[in-house]
Design a protein around this motif. Structure first.
Motif, mmCIF file in Angstrom:
data_model
loop_
_atom_site.group_PDB
_atom_site.id
_atom_site.type_symbol
_atom_site.label_atom_id
_atom_site.label_comp_id
_atom_site.label_asym_id
_atom_site.label_seq_id
_atom_site.Cartn_x
_atom_site.Cartn_y
_atom_site.Cartn_z
ATOM 1 N N UNK A 586 0.854 -1.184 0.000
ATOM 2 C CA UNK A 586 0.000 0.000 0.000
ATOM 3 C C UNK A 586 0.890 1.234 0.000
ATOM 4 N N UNK A 587 0.575 2.193 -0.862
ATOM 5 C CA UNK A 587 1.281 3.469 -0.911
ATOM 6 C C UNK A 587 0.235 4.574 -0.817
ATOM 7 N N UNK A 588 0.432 5.520 0.104
ATOM 8 C CA UNK A 588 -0.576 6.554 0.323
ATOM 9 C C UNK A 588 0.014 7.944 0.070
ATOM 10 N N UNK A 589 -0.890 8.890 -0.161
ATOM 11 C CA UNK A 589 -0.493 10.300 -0.278
ATOM 12 C C UNK A 589 0.340 10.609 -1.497
ATOM 13 N N UNK A 590 0.117 9.915 -2.625
ATOM 14 C CA UNK A 590 0.885 10.166 -3.854
ATOM 15 C C UNK A 590 0.313 11.396 -4.547
ATOM 16 N N UNK A 599 5.561 4.097 -7.628
ATOM 17 C CA UNK A 599 4.769 3.250 -6.738
ATOM 18 C C UNK A 599 4.287 1.997 -7.465
ATOM 19 N N UNK A 600 3.888 2.158 -8.711
ATOM 20 C CA UNK A 600 3.421 1.000 -9.474
ATOM 21 C C UNK A 600 4.529 -0.044 -9.584
ATOM 22 N N UNK A 601 5.750 0.437 -9.959
ATOM 23 C CA UNK A 601 6.871 -0.498 -10.122
ATOM 24 C C UNK A 601 7.209 -1.170 -8.789
#
Length: 742
Positions: A586-590, A599-601
């Motif tokens: 999970x990646x937030x605040x992009x 983030x996708x990679x």
């Protein structure tokens, strides 16, 4: 993720089921009566209790005693003797059955069931193996049987298989059977000289009913005792349903070790609630040790205790812990009239005693209103002014000894805020305590309000207690303050409950909603759905999810972020992923295209490294301002689908602040769930935060319930965590979801 609950349900093949297209397929007849489609909910489960006619069980006209004996020293002889005495009391003809004896206690004996001179209502089986006899009874059209034999499900797997064979034979026979592993409690001698409404008693262990049975010696009437044993056929629920219809029954007291069928129990409790008959129960299994012991005794495992507890509250069953609480609470509920007010006054001849009991009463959740100034002024005509009469009322002792004592009691009972007067008498102090007791009894006889006395003497032989208090049908007498407060709280709660009770089964859906077909097409038997698929399931039932897109390339992720709107959250989506955060998925605040590409990679690299198969990456709207909640469905093997609500996010595992209900339930119960949360204040707004949208949260709970009802056994688990409840008027959004299919 919400953990699954555990328990054991005796599978009932008699139920109708809902097949894939939503068409109802009637199940086999229930003791000769096929279930009507209109009596089934959307998942094919019954909506109303099937009430057995047990009149000829408790009051038979003819009884066959199979295995009867009059040989001294034989166990069957004592049982036969007791059955003969009971049959004489109820006016039943007795037919002993024994293959070699010409007579038993002077009564002609027949060698086999086939030789019975008439069709009998009740057959008592004093044989080691009741199975062959049940098959004989079927041919003779016997209505009821009692099997005393042990060695069935309480002994382990082999015994459970023997019990299953016995239960199948009973179903084929058309008769109804009590037991096996039961006893003679149904044939006890009940006092017929006692007035008032009676307690009907149900126990799975006969010995545990003795304290309630002994209430007759204190002047409290008992009408029936059903010792259900292993419940191969007749179960606790059957007797609750039957007793609830009996006009002489004022309360039903139960000692329950394990429930045979959760749904049947709730239907029976619903019938009692409709009839306004209180059900008080000791339910073993609050701890692992208790559940294990109960299972070994009766051959049934308890359901998860938090579900059992919630289900009982939901349908108005009063759950108590001890047998002393069972007898005191059932006795009060059976005999007391409905309260005119929920206000409680503590009245004593000692300020210390009054203050102590008042503290305990407030701690028990009872409302102790401050008496009005005019009422206090009236009381001060008879009580010195330096004593407090606001509530608790302290009379200082001396006014009890003359005419002032009765005037004080009458004045308190005349107050419209007062529904219950509790008078603790810590010990006999003649002549003051004797005069006080007489005044309390006379005032109770003249009032419609409840008067409770706690007689604290450890002796219990004083005439004021044995003759005056126990001789009154209007005063509720207790030996401990704790039991008094437990009973009074149950009394007030019960009448509050039945005043507003609306059966949820009346409103339960009978046909699938338009959402059902959409949702069912998304189910994957035996699999966990990806977050993307789980959210589609929520959308099918009108539950709001964030703006999001599922993408399979970095370029598509950038385009999706532009359409969703920055800032965004990116999450790996795959059926194998249960805990994305722990894996770094999970990646937030992009906030930029370059962050989205990176983030996708990173997400796809982590998935490859962890060996996780993805169906894509979710690019989601970022929702920050709200209260994180969890709403879920688990499958309890005793009650079926259950709905849970609690504080969400990381708090669900840290605080474990959650509450549960068994569908069906309405909006009022959904709101009650929120009130039970320790962290409820977060929803009301704290430290300057705005109140959350409670209406939206309740709507999500009700939609999840509908999903649980319609998908039934196909949905093993649903976990919406977090459900972000936005400020009032802005709704609620399911930020993450997990669904497991059966």
């Amino acid at each position: 993720m919400l953990g699954s609950t555990h328990g054991t349900l005796t599978t009932d093949s008699r139920r109708a089921r809902v097949i894939a297209c939503g068409e109802l397929r009637p199940g086999p007849a229930v003791h000769g009566r096929a279930a009507d489609v209109d009596d089934l909910d959307v998942s094919g489960r019954p909506l109303y209790a099937d009430v057995p006619d047990l009149e000829r069980f408790f009051r038979p006209e003819s009884v066959a005693v199979i295995g009867a004996s009059d040989a001294e020293g034989r166990p069957n002889t004592g049982i036969t003797r007791q059955l003969l005495a009971w049959a004489e009391r109820v006016g039943a003809r007795v037919h002993p059955v024994h293959p070699t004896r010409p007579s038993v206690f002077g009564i002609p004996c027949v060698p086999a069931v086939a030789g019975l001179p008439e069709q009998v209502d009740l057959a008592v089986l004093l044989v080691a193996d009741p199975l062959p006899v049940v098959e004989e009874l079927a041919e003779s059209k016997v209505r009821f049987a009692v099997a005393f034999a042990s060695g069935f499900a309480e002994t382990g797997e082999e015994g459970a298989r023997a019990q299953a064979r016995l239960a199948a034979a009973v179903r084929r026979s058309g008769l109804r059977m009590l037991g096996p592993n039961t006893n003679l409690n149904a044939f006890e001698r009940f006092r017929e000289d006692l007035p008032g409404q009676a307690i009907a008693l149900i126990t799975q262990s006969g010995h545990q009913g003795r304290p309630v049975f002994a209430l007759q010696e204190l002047g409290i009437r008992l009408s029936h005792w059903a010792p259900t044993g292993n419940e191969a056929d007749l179960e606790t629920a059957d007797f609750i349903s039957y007793f609830a219809e009996r006009p002489e029954v004022g309360a039903i007291a139960c000692y329950v070790e394990g429930l045979k069928d959760g749904r049947s129990f709730l239907l029976a409790a619903d019938r009692a609630a409709r009839r306004k008959v209180p059900v008080v129960a000791v339910k073993v299994g609050r701890t692992e040790a208790g559940a294990r012991t109960a299972a070994s005794h009766t051959g049934k495992l308890t359901g998860a205790d938090d579900v059992v507890d919630a289900a009982m509250r939901q349908f108005g069953v009063v759950r108590v812990d001890g047998l002393d609480e069972l007898q005191d609470t059932a006795a009060l509920l059976a005999r007391a009239r409905a309260p005119l007010s929920d206000g409680v006054v503590v009245y004593s001849i000692s300020g210390g005693t009054g203050a102590h009991v008042a503290d305990l009463a407030a701690g028990a959740g009872l409302r102790l209103p401050v008496l009005s100034r005019s009422r206090q002024a009236e009381l001060h005509q008879w009580i010195p002014r330096y004593l407090s009469v606001a509530n608790p009322v302290d009379n200082g002792g001396h006014p009890v000894g003359d005419r002032r004592g009765r005037k004080i009691i009458d004045s308190i009972l005349d107050d419209p805020e007062v529904g219950v007067l509790i008078c603790p008498i810590t010990g006999p102090f003649p002549p003051l305590s004797d005069r006080l007791v007489r005044d309390l009894v006379e005032a109770a006889e003249a009032s419609d309000k409840l008067v409770c006395v706690v007689w604290g003497s450890p002796v219990g032989t004083e005439p004021a207690y044995r003759e005056v208090l126990l001789g009154s049908s209007r005063v509720a007498t207790f030996r401990t303050v704790g039991n008094c407060l437990t009973a009074v709280r149950a009394y007030l709660d019960h009448h509050r409950f039945v005043r507003s009770y609306r059966s949820p089964f009346d409103e339960a859906p009978r046909t699938p909603s338009p959402s059902f077909k959409k949702a069912r097409a998304l189910m994957r038997p035996g699999q966990q759905l990806s977050e993307h698929a789980a959210k589609q399931l929520l959308r099918a039932y009108g539950i709001r999810v964030p703006r999001e897109q599922l993408v399979t390339s970095a370029a598509a992720a950038v385009r999706a972020a532009g359409q969703v709107g920055y800032p965004v959250v990116m999450k790996a989506s795959g059926a194998q992923i249960a805990h994305k955060t722990e894996l770094g998925l999970v990646k937030i605040g992009l906030t930029s295209a370059s962050q989205v590409r990176d983030a996708y990679r990173e997400l796809t690299d982590i998935a490859r490294y962890e060996g996780v198969t993805l169906d894509g990456v979710l690019v989601c709207q970022m929702v920050e301002r709200g209260v994180e909640m969890v709403v879920g469905v688990t499958h309890d093997e005793l009650f079926g689908p259950t709905v849970t609500v609690g504080l969400g996010g990381v708090l669900v595992e840290v605080l474990r602040d959650a509450t549960v209900r068994v569908p069906p339930f309405g909006e009022e119960q959904a709101r009650d769930m929120l009130s039970e949360l320790r962290g409820r204040a977060l929803l009301d707004g704290v430290r300057g935060r705005p109140p959350a949208d409670l209406d939206a949260l309740v709507e999500v709970v009700l939609r999840v319930q509908r999903m649980a009802l319609e998908l039934g056994d196909e949905l093993a688990e649903l976990d919406i965590n977090p459900l972000m409840v936005l400020p009032r008027g802005q709704g609620a959004v399911a930020l993450d979801a997990l669904a497991v299919c059966r």
